[in-house]
Design an enzyme around this catalytic site. Structure first.
Site, mmCIF file in Angstrom:
data_model
loop_
_atom_site.group_PDB
_atom_site.id
_atom_site.type_symbol
_atom_site.label_atom_id
_atom_site.label_comp_id
_atom_site.label_asym_id
_atom_site.label_seq_id
_atom_site.Cartn_x
_atom_site.Cartn_y
_atom_site.Cartn_z
ATOM 1 N N ASN A 202 69.891 28.343 59.926
ATOM 2 C CA ASN A 202 69.699 26.512 58.997
ATOM 3 C C ASN A 202 70.850 26.793 58.594
ATOM 4 O OD1 ASN A 202 67.853 24.613 58.989
ATOM 5 N ND2 ASN A 202 66.453 25.967 58.151
ATOM 6 N N GLY B 95 71.260 36.127 59.601
ATOM 7 C CA GLY B 95 69.604 37.414 60.684
ATOM 8 C C GLY B 95 70.405 37.599 62.078
ATOM 9 N N GLY C 252 59.679 33.077 57.052
ATOM 10 C CA GLY C 252 59.469 31.820 57.283
ATOM 11 C C GLY C 252 59.708 30.566 56.186
ATOM 12 N N ARG C 253 60.865 30.389 55.764
ATOM 13 C CA ARG C 253 60.679 30.117 54.186
ATOM 14 C C ARG C 253 60.489 28.512 53.720
ATOM 15 N NH1 ARG C 253 65.879 30.239 54.049
ATOM 16 N NH2 ARG C 253 66.588 28.745 54.530
ATOM 17 N N ASP D 132 63.143 31.237 62.318
ATOM 18 C CA ASP D 132 62.038 30.575 61.871
ATOM 19 C C ASP D 132 61.237 29.978 62.650
ATOM 20 O OD1 ASP D 132 62.455 32.582 59.663
ATOM 21 O OD2 ASP D 132 63.059 31.500 58.690
#
Length: 275
Positions: free
Chosen positions: A114, A14, A189-190, A144
């Site tokens: 990530n 993103g 923000g998984r 995040d």
């Protein structure tokens, strides 16, 4: 960076308000060593297609770099491509090394979060396994703020400020009607609650901010949550809840999984909540 060897850089995942600042730093760093610098169009997907651009020619002076560093979004374009494991399909790795060798690349830098770090880590391990001289480097960028071994990452600060501003304005907007209401704001923000937690910055002398913040690190007790909302509605007309996309119930299941087949998966297998 190996002196005078070409540097190639890509952006992935993103976009943020800060990702082009990292690109600018890469160009400046390559220029200091005298190394040519190429940019991948649309991340590793563009690299596989040999779609590269000469960033030295595109940004020949400090004035052009100053424009880039203040330009939002991803200048080079992005992608959501997941490299397979080499044991499953080695062809993408061979192709990437072929393109890098064709352009005399000594260092490949990949800017992202990530999933982008997953890509560059796979390439680094594969390169080592075949004795490649290319250095594969991950450049942290994620809103995040959840990359291992980093204190904070470019992208988080601007996103946190945006969330705080939105929550402050939603608080004001939701309070204009003489109605009882509960507004839920979902943040990204998984697996890390930094973004949801940034909603607390909305509270000041002029704004109450969020009433409740739900973090992925804390299992959701639904009965307690509903009871807390009911209690708050006894004393105020409007309630504002900020919830991370990765909140889980006490069994460890993602709340968004209850959307069933409507919950879409991205290229990396991450499930997302749907409206």
């Amino acid at each position: 960076m190996p002196a005078n060897k070409t540097v190639v850089v890509g952006q992935s995942g993103g976009p943020t308000a800060a990702i082009n600042a990292s690109l600018t730093g890469t160009i400046e760093g390559a220029r200091v060593t005298g190394a040519p610098v190429l940019g991948m169009r649309h991340g590793v997907e563009g690299l596989l297609r040999n779609e590269l651009m000469d960033l030295g020619r595109t940004f020949p002076d400090e004035a052009s770099l100053d424009l880039l560093v203040h330009t939002p979004s991803s200048y080079l374009g992005s992608c959501r491509y997941k490299l397979p494991e080499p044991s499953v399909d080695e062809e993408p790795y061979r192709r990437i090394l072929e393109v890098l060798e064709e352009h005399g690349v000594g260092s490949m830098l990949y800017i992202g979060g990530n999933d982008s770090m997953d890509t560059i880590s796979k390439l680094s391990r594969y390169g080592a396994s075949v004795d490649s001289d290319v250095r594969f480097v991950g450049v942290p960028k994620t809103i995040d703020n959840d990359l291992v071994l980093t204190d904070h990452t470019p992208g988080y600060g601007s996103a946190a400020r945006f969330i705080a501003t939105c929550v402050r304005e939603l608080r004001r907007d939701s309070s204009v009607y003489d109605l009882r209401s509960v507004t839920v704001v979902e943040t990204m923000g998984r697996d890390a609650g930094w973004l949801a937690g940034s909603a607390c910055l909305a509270a000041d002398d002029a704004s109450q901010g969020a009433d409740l913040i739900l973090l992925p690190e804390v299992p959701l007790d639904e009965e307690r949550f509903v009871g807390r909302v009911s209690d708050l509605l006894e004393s105020r007309q409007t309630i504002l809840v900020v919830a991370s996309e990765g909140i889980r119930d006490r069994s460890g299941s993602l709340v968004c999984e209850r959307a069933g087949s409507a919950a879409a998966l991205d290229a990396f297998g991450h499930i997302g909540a749907t409206s």
